[in-house]
Write an enzyme that holds these catalytic residues in place. Structure first.
Site, PDB file in Angstrom:
ATOM      1  NE  ARG A 135      -2.269  -8.039  -2.061  1.00  0.00           N
ATOM      2  CZ  ARG A 135      -1.127  -7.406  -2.259  1.00  0.00           C
ATOM      3  NH1 ARG A 135      -0.721  -7.135  -3.489  1.00  0.00           N
ATOM      4  NH2 ARG A 135      -0.366  -7.054  -1.247  1.00  0.00           N
ATOM      5  CD  GLN A 180      -2.147 -10.169  -7.689  1.00  0.00           C
ATOM      6  OE1 GLN A 180      -1.688  -9.350  -8.480  1.00  0.00           O
ATOM      7  NE2 GLN A 180      -2.296  -9.916  -6.400  1.00  0.00           N
ATOM      8  CE1 TYR A 202      -3.409  -3.350 -12.231  1.00  0.00           C
ATOM      9  CE2 TYR A 202      -3.235  -4.110  -9.958  1.00  0.00           C
ATOM     10  CZ  TYR A 202      -2.656  -3.549 -11.087  1.00  0.00           C
ATOM     11  OH  TYR A 202      -1.335  -3.172 -11.066  1.00  0.00           O
ATOM     12  CB  CYS A 253      16.498  -2.625  -3.876  1.00  0.00           C
ATOM     13  SG  CYS A 253      16.305  -2.379  -2.103  1.00  0.00           S
ATOM     14  CB  ALA A 278      41.520  11.234   3.130  1.00  0.00           C
ATOM     15  CB  CYS A 328      12.352  -2.009   2.999  1.00  0.00           C
ATOM     16  SG  CYS A 328      11.386  -0.802   2.080  1.00  0.00           S
TER      17      CYS A 328
END
Length: 665
Positions: A222, A104, A174, A362, A458, A342
């Site tokens: 785009r 792009q 943009y 992530c 535990a 995701c």
């Protein structure tokens, strides 16, 4: 593969043949070198997605003009020939795996940050690209023509560097978007006013690019099909705009939103899978060209249906491919149940890059650059690992240790694993968070050397019976309840009206069945969890109020969530009380202090959501006992201090470092 015949069908666009219909859209990373050069880690990141059989990978936006066109802290550049060799290395690597590669090209215009570029940004007019953004200066005509030429020069470099296509970015606030949108473009010359004039700059860019790359090289465009802001372009407006931009565009990449509606660009968590596909369908139906759709697409069934119904020709999976580089290959091989989906948290991706100027990470994938490389390492001798706590941090640690060959045992005192993430996913708007514990549980089930004990607390004896070489404490956190008058006596009382966040979790199904219209709900605490509670009750028509000591709500939220919260508070007319402190809790009211005045806030339901604190019961005794036996004990996740899921998961993967330390790898 026959199950998803549309996903795995090929597509030819000019001289580019795609092996399947899955696209990785351009997403900034902050991985580039300071001078705009690509580096090995950056290439590795994209290479993982090519290995995972993604059909088309569109590299994040690269600047055609420096410094004016640059928008990232560290952003790729293509304004000089010197950047071509590095980009050629990238295309070579991606082509090895049969992926097609596009890039792009972009000019940030008013979205540039003065402190990064060292000067005032430029735009169509003097309108900032977002609320509170820098005021740009309007471009002169000769500057516009110069930028048009720079787009063409950049496109030629794209072609020579071995890319299969080039994408022009005309959306998301943009520069081209700043000419197209009436919100930004206030010009009175031939580049402003009418639709024809506002599209003139974009038209010239497309023509410049086509002249540079020739007739057979695919050009993608785009754009923001709907800007989702009052006074901005609607889908109907965009369909008219595209009449002027249609010629020479081969694929329409249909996105949405501007900076001030970013929750519809980088989709907020509660938007359904494929919610934007109606936009790409409208474009496809009018112009009869291939379209790309995007929008929280996680489920291959949703992707297949969009393609089958003719709503798009290509499916862009953005954050989903950050989380799961092997999305395509897993779907192809019938491993859908092992997709690491995701969760739309926007913490490590958008939160890091846009909000904090850091390299992306992530929450659910602790290594998005080298992915599964760690699995090649194995322990050199019998190694027993005991993990205490079955939240996301503990599960990640346990799975990682088992994958390295350790005999691994996990203790969870509850009847189920998944921890706080599983609880938060009970909120309807946060259901995607539940994807992660579900994935971890499935991953654990596939590991024969990992044993999970639920309903088991535990203790030293149980741990010692397993002869541990390494103990990992991941006991998580519990609600923070400060010593406020009346809090301890009233919170969580049977039949009472005051609860902590865990009270909400335990009663969500009950609340969902109630008619909450007009009920007074007061939430103390304006962090992420408090805001989730407000959203839940506001959507059900309760009259909601929120109280926060700080002067703002959601201080630590990512930029997408902040924008979504702002919209939610306005939509439901939430009573917001910042710089306000809780001073007393009563059975049906909170007393708060604001501007030195004490105010009583009555409620039908009151919730105290003041955050979480670490829960380390028994840790000191375990450290002392096993320390004398030279057994390594590490503490991870919220039991260190309450933080985000991403922090605990990273520390869970870092069990590798503990195994290195004890010399067994």
């Amino acid at each position: 593969m026959t199950k998803y015949k549309n996903i795995f069908s090929s597509l030819k666009v000019k001289n580019m043949i795609l092996k399947n219909r899955i696209v990785m859209p351009p997403m900034g990373t902050n991985y580039a070198a300071e001078d705009g050069e690509i580096n090995e880690e950056h290439i590795k990141y994209y290479e993982q997605r090519a290995k995972g059989e993604t059909g088309l990978i569109i590299i994040e936006n690269v600047a055609v003009d420096f410094p004016l066109g640059s928008n990232g802290t560290t952003q790729l550049r293509i304004d000089q020939d010197s950047y071509m060799p590095g980009l050629y290395k990238l295309t070579e690597r991606l082509h090895r795996y049969g992926a097609n590669a596009a890039v792009q090209i972009n000019h940030s215009g008013a979205s540039a940050v003065p402190s990064r570029i060292g000067c005032q940004p430029v735009s169509s007019s003097n309108i900032p690209s977002k609320t509170g953004g820098a005021v740009p200066r309007p471009l002169e005509k000769d500057e516009i023509l110069d930028i048009v030429q720079k787009y063409g020069d950049a496109a030629k470099r794209v072609q020579i560097a071995g890319f299969d296509a080039v994408e022009i970015h005309a959306g998301h606030s943009y520069l081209i978007s700043q000419f197209l949108s009436p919100l930004y473009n206030k010009r009175t010359d031939e580049f402003g006013g009418s639709v024809e004039n506002r599209t003139r700059f974009g038209r010239m860019v497309i023509d410049s690019v086509r002249k540079a790359v020739g007739p057979k090289f695919p050009i993608l465009l785009r754009f923001s099909a709907d800007e989702f802001l009052e006074g901005g372009n609607t889908l109907e407006d965009t369909l008219k705009i595209l009449e002027y931009l249609n010629d020479e565009a081969d694929i329409f990449d249909v996105s949405a939103a501007l900076n001030d509606s970013i929750q519809y660009q980088i989709d907020k968590a509660d938007l359904k899978d494929g919610w934007r596909s109606y936009m790409s369908k409208a474009v496809r139906d009018k112009f009869h060209k291939p379209t790309i759709t995007v929008g929280n697409i996680r489920d291959p069934k949703v992707a297949e249906k969009i393609l089958a119904d003719g709503e798009a020709d290509l499916i862009a999976i953005g954050r989903g491919l950050i989380a799961e580089p092997k999305w395509v290959s897993k779907v192809k091989n019938g491993q859908e149940d092992m997709l690491r989906k995701c969760i739309s948290c926007n913490v490590g991706c958008a939160g890091h890059r846009i909000g904090l100027n850091k390299p992306i990470r992530c929450t659910v994938n602790p290594d998005i650059i080298y992915e599964d490389t760690y699995k090649k390492r194995k322990v050199t001798k019998q190694t027993n690992v005991v993990v205490i706590g079955g939240g996301t941090a503990g599960l990640e640690a346990a799975c990682t240790a088992a994958e390295l060959g350790c005999s691994t045992f996990l203790f969870e005192k509850k009847s189920y694993v998944g921890g706080l993430a599983r609880e938060i996913s009970k909120f309807p708007a946060k259901y995607r968070i539940g994807y992660f514990p579900s994935y971890l549980i499935k991953r654990a089930e596939n590991l024969n050397n990992l044993t999970i004990f639920t309903n088991t607390k535990a203790d030293i004896k149980k741990i010692e019976n397993l002869n541990p070489d390494l103990i990992v404490n991941a006991t998580g956190s519990k609600p923070l309840l400060p010593p406020i008058k009346g809090l301890e006596e009233n919170i969580g009382k049977e039949g009472g009206k005051v609860d902590s966040i865990f009270g909400v979790f335990s009663k969500i199904s009950e609340f969902e069945k109630m008619d909450l219209t007009g009920k007074k709900v007061v939430v103390i605490g304006g962090g992420a969890v408090g805001l989730d509670v407000i959203e839940f009750f506001s959507e059900r028509k309760a009259k909601t109020s929120i109280v926060e000591m700080l002067p703002m709500l959601g201080k630590d939220l990512d930029v997408v969530s902040k924008s979504a919260v702002k919209e939610m508070l306005k939509k439901y007319d939430v009573d917001v009380n910042t710089s306000t402190a809780l001073v007393e809790v009563n059975e049906d009211n909170f007393k708060v202090k604001k501007d030195e005045k004490e105010v009583t806030m009555n409620f039908d339901y009151g919730f105290v959501c003041l955050g979480m604190r670490s829960q380390i019961e028994g840790l000191k005794e375990i450290q002392e006992y096993f320390g004398e036996k030279n057994v390594e004990v590490v503490n991870i996740g919220d039991s260190v201090r309450a933080r985000k899921i991403i922090d605990g998961v990273r520390e869970g993967r870092d069990v590798i470092l503990a195994l290195e330390k004890i010399g067994v790898l």
